[in-house]
Design a protein around this motif. Structure first.
Motif, PDB file in Angstrom:
ATOM      1  N   ILE A  15       3.318  -6.332   1.951  1.00  0.00           N
ATOM      2  CA  ILE A  15       3.135  -6.146   3.254  1.00  0.00           C
ATOM      3  C   ILE A  15       1.912  -6.314   3.851  1.00  0.00           C
ATOM      4  CG2 ILE A  15       3.522  -4.413   5.138  1.00  0.00           C
ATOM      5  CD1 ILE A  15       5.627  -3.166   3.679  1.00  0.00           C
ATOM      6  N   GLU A  21      -6.592   9.119 -13.327  1.00  0.00           N
ATOM      7  CA  GLU A  21      -7.133   9.171 -11.999  1.00  0.00           C
ATOM      8  C   GLU A  21      -6.098   9.330 -10.902  1.00  0.00           C
ATOM      9  OE1 GLU A  21      -7.734   5.827 -10.040  1.00  0.00           O
ATOM     10  OE2 GLU A  21      -7.913   7.320  -8.438  1.00  0.00           O
ATOM     11  N   GLY A  59      -6.670   4.271  -2.558  1.00  0.00           N
ATOM     12  CA  GLY A  59      -6.763   3.563  -1.326  1.00  0.00           C
ATOM     13  C   GLY A  59      -5.431   4.043  -0.389  1.00  0.00           C
ATOM     14  N   THR A  60      -4.120   4.192  -1.070  1.00  0.00           N
ATOM     15  CA  THR A  60      -3.110   4.718  -0.468  1.00  0.00           C
ATOM     16  C   THR A  60      -3.111   6.223  -0.003  1.00  0.00           C
ATOM     17  OG1 THR A  60      -1.845   3.061  -2.103  1.00  0.00           O
ATOM     18  CG2 THR A  60      -0.452   4.922  -0.841  1.00  0.00           C
ATOM     19  N   GLU A  81      -5.308   6.308   2.942  1.00  0.00           N
ATOM     20  CA  GLU A  81      -4.441   5.980   4.050  1.00  0.00           C
ATOM     21  C   GLU A  81      -3.735   7.284   4.424  1.00  0.00           C
ATOM     22  OE1 GLU A  81      -4.686   1.251   3.226  1.00  0.00           O
ATOM     23  OE2 GLU A  81      -3.034   2.395   2.870  1.00  0.00           O
ATOM     24  N   GLY A 106      -7.602  -1.683  -3.602  1.00  0.00           N
ATOM     25  CA  GLY A 106      -8.217  -0.158  -3.644  1.00  0.00           C
ATOM     26  C   GLY A 106      -9.817  -0.751  -3.646  1.00  0.00           C
TER      27      GLY A 106
HETATM   28  C1  LIG Z   1      -3.373  -0.153 -11.371  1.00  0.00           C
HETATM   29  C2  LIG Z   1      -4.808   0.303 -11.050  1.00  0.00           C
HETATM   30  O1  LIG Z   1      -5.827  -0.146 -11.537  1.00  0.00           O
HETATM   31  N1  LIG Z   1      -4.883   1.063 -10.148  1.00  0.00           N
HETATM   32  C3  LIG Z   1      -6.305   1.271  -9.404  1.00  0.00           C
HETATM   33  C4  LIG Z   1      -6.306   0.544  -8.064  1.00  0.00           C
HETATM   34  O2  LIG Z   1      -5.284   0.675  -7.087  1.00  0.00           O
HETATM   35  P1  LIG Z   1      -4.557  -0.268  -6.064  1.00  0.00           P
HETATM   36  O3  LIG Z   1      -5.711  -1.281  -5.334  1.00  0.00           O
HETATM   37  O4  LIG Z   1      -3.512  -0.934  -6.867  1.00  0.00           O
HETATM   38  O5  LIG Z   1      -4.089   0.649  -5.155  1.00  0.00           O
HETATM   39  P2  LIG Z   1      -4.580   1.482  -3.863  1.00  0.00           P
HETATM   40  O6  LIG Z   1      -3.703   2.522  -3.468  1.00  0.00           O
HETATM   41  O7  LIG Z   1      -5.923   2.017  -4.159  1.00  0.00           O
HETATM   42  O8  LIG Z   1      -4.872   0.555  -2.695  1.00  0.00           O
HETATM   43  C5  LIG Z   1      -3.819  -0.345  -2.237  1.00  0.00           C
HETATM   44  C6  LIG Z   1      -3.967  -0.973  -0.937  1.00  0.00           C
HETATM   45  O9  LIG Z   1      -3.103  -2.171  -0.613  1.00  0.00           O
HETATM   46  C7  LIG Z   1      -2.547  -1.836   0.523  1.00  0.00           C
HETATM   47  N2  LIG Z   1      -1.004  -2.479   0.317  1.00  0.00           N
HETATM   48  C8  LIG Z   1      -0.307  -2.240  -0.867  1.00  0.00           C
HETATM   49  C9  LIG Z   1       1.038  -2.707  -0.723  1.00  0.00           C
HETATM   50  C10 LIG Z   1       1.320  -3.741   0.338  1.00  0.00           C
HETATM   51  O10 LIG Z   1       2.367  -4.369   0.493  1.00  0.00           O
HETATM   52  N3  LIG Z   1       0.417  -4.099   1.348  1.00  0.00           N
HETATM   53  C11 LIG Z   1      -0.772  -3.275   1.366  1.00  0.00           C
HETATM   54  O11 LIG Z   1      -1.486  -3.743   2.323  1.00  0.00           O
HETATM   55  C12 LIG Z   1      -2.289  -0.207   0.630  1.00  0.00           C
HETATM   56  O12 LIG Z   1      -2.019   0.239   1.816  1.00  0.00           O
HETATM   57  C13 LIG Z   1      -3.597   0.122  -0.099  1.00  0.00           C
HETATM   58  O13 LIG Z   1      -4.559   0.019   1.086  1.00  0.00           O
HETATM   59  O14 LIG Z   1      -7.673   0.687  -7.281  1.00  0.00           O
HETATM   60  C14 LIG Z   1      -7.614   2.234  -6.850  1.00  0.00           C
HETATM   61  C15 LIG Z   1      -8.974   2.308  -6.185  1.00  0.00           C
HETATM   62  O15 LIG Z   1     -10.097   2.100  -7.137  1.00  0.00           O
HETATM   63  C16 LIG Z   1      -7.350   3.217  -7.998  1.00  0.00           C
HETATM   64  O16 LIG Z   1      -7.348   4.624  -7.410  1.00  0.00           O
HETATM   65  C17 LIG Z   1      -6.128   2.819  -8.757  1.00  0.00           C
HETATM   66  O17 LIG Z   1      -5.953   3.809  -9.805  1.00  0.00           O
END
Ligand SMILES: CC(=O)N[C@H]1[C@@H](OP(=O)(O)OP(=O)(O)OC[C@H]2O[C@@H](n3ccc(=O)[nH]c3=O)[C@H](O)[C@@H]2O)O[C@H](CO)[C@@H](O)[C@@H]1O
Length: 403
Positions: free
Chosen positions: A286, A331, A307-308, A311, A31
């Protein structure tokens, strides 16, 4: 042209040719990491059009996702010591051994960060949150370099709350954050949206089938992408496991479950009839295939990290969100509820979500393509695919003001 004019034109030309120096900090999770990466790439493309290059240094935590991502992307990386302060209701518990050890690392991180900023002499320091951003942001201030912070979530995270005091600009992902800021911070704030990696928007479903080796998927059925964020989510893994045979009767499933769970998920699939097992792919993480997995998927079941969410809304996808119940300030729940109120997602809130709840939320989306298309359209209406461009505007403005 007079001598003076020629000299001035020469200086301007030199300035144009000089590389823009961007020091990036932030990370820990995806994120915080991916918005920074996207902003670097967008800035590079923007300045390349003007014949300028960008020199980047990413200062982060050696154990954070940013170390892996910068290595993959060939971005120079320098690690600094960081301390993560674990919050506790009881103040005495804040003095745990882990917290005390970590706090002792903070001064070292500040010294390392200061020398990194002083040596690199950046035009701008961009901080995207995470503990590591604090010493680097403070060092930017001490060295007189403009600091731009970017917040992905609705409420400023701890690191950004500290850095907002000294930042030249505070970029936020949503207009609804602006009223939550102090009057002094609001004057320096701008809503840019949350940058989404450009490649995420240009995936290819057929390529996903090849890259993942899922020739057993039945392309007449919809595909569900299950994800718990970079590390996987035990709650989501358990819920999905308990409805797996039902789900696989109706869909193909790519299940990103985290390194710790992947073996168990494979075993779970081994007990299924062969035709159902052929439609199930558990994976730990992934990487480069992510855009193609998004293109292949008709429905996503996911945590609602910022982040998700960015996207899924930029792409326009039908989604069932199961927020992390304990995420700071609720949040993730807020993100999911906000989209559900617009009809742009289904949200399953609270720690006691059941398998039946998940089944009820997913069933109509699998059964009725029109229903998921309608939801996807409403999600797309919430997306900000131009967020990276807007954040680059903010970075360039901050650099210009310094001159
Ligand atoms: C547990 C925690 O503290 N979560 C925080 C963390 O989320 P966290 O970083 O865990 O999750 P996010 O959804 O923000 O981002 C995940 C990112 O990783 C990518 N992805 C995921 C899995 C995978 O196999 N491959 C891949 O590339 C997703 O597509 C996305 O781009 O930061 C975010 C942004 O500050 C906050 O909103 C969340 O509350």
């Amino acid at each position: 042209m007079t001598k003076h004019n020629a000299a001035q034109a020469g200086t301007e030309h030199d300035q144009q040719q000089q590389a823009f120096r961007l020091l990036v900090t932030g990370g820990g999770t995806g994120g915080h990491t991916y918005p920074a990466l996207t902003t670097i790439r967008t800035l590079q493309a923007r300045l390349a059009d003007q014949g300028r290059t960008v020199e980047v240094l990413w200062v982060g935590n050696a154990a954070g996702l940013e170390a892996r991502v910068t290595a993959d992307q060939g971005i120079p990386f320098q690690a600094v010591a960081t301390g993560k302060i674990r919050r506790a209701r009881n103040p005495l518990k804040m003095l745990s051994r882990a917290n005390l050890t970590d706090m002792a690392r903070v001064p070292l991180g500040v010294v390392q960060a200061r020398s990194a900023v002083a040596r690199f002499r950046p035009d701008v320091v961009l901080a995207t949150g995470g503990y590591v951003a604090v010493p680097v942001g403070v060092a930017a201030r001490v060295c007189g370099r403009p600091l731009v912070i970017h917040e992905q979530t609705l409420r400023l995270g701890l690191a950004n709350r500290v850095l907002a005091q000294v930042a030249a600009r505070v970029a936020v992902s949503s207009e609804s954050t602006l009223p939550l800021l102090s009057a002094a911070t609001r004057k320096r704030a701008v809503a840019t949206g949350n940058p989404v990696r450009a490649e995420v928007l240009t995936g290819d479903a057929d390529r996903a089938v090849k890259a993942l080796g899922v020739q057993g998927f039945d392309r007449a059925l919809p595909t569900v992408y299950v994800t718990g964020g970079a590390q996987g989510a035990r709650q989501i893994n358990e819920l999905v496991s308990s409805i797996l045979p039902w789900l696989l009767e109706r869909a193909n499933v790519v299940h990103q479950c985290g390194t710790a769970a992947v073996e168990g998920q494979r075993e779970c699939a081994a007990g299924l009839p062969a035709d159902l097992a052929a439609r199930y792919l558990p994976v730990d993480f992934i990487g480069a295939e992510l855009p193609d997995v998004f293109a292949l998927a008709d429905v996503i079941i996911s945590r609602s990290g910022a982040g998700t969410i960015a996207e899924v809304t930029a792409l326009g996808m039908a989604a069932v969100f199961i927020p992390l119940a304990s995420s700071a300030g609720g949040e993730q729940a807020h993100n999911a509820r906000h989209l559900a109120e617009q009809g742009a997602a289904a949200a399953l809130l609270g720690a006691d979500v059941t398998a039946a709840d998940l089944q009820d939320a997913v069933a109509p989306l699998l059964a009725d393509p029109q229903r998921r298309h309608a939801m996807a359209d409403l999600a797309r209406a919430q997306g900000r695919p131009d967020a990276a461009d807007r954040l680059v505007d903010v970075v360039l403005d901050a650099a210009r003001e310094r001159r």
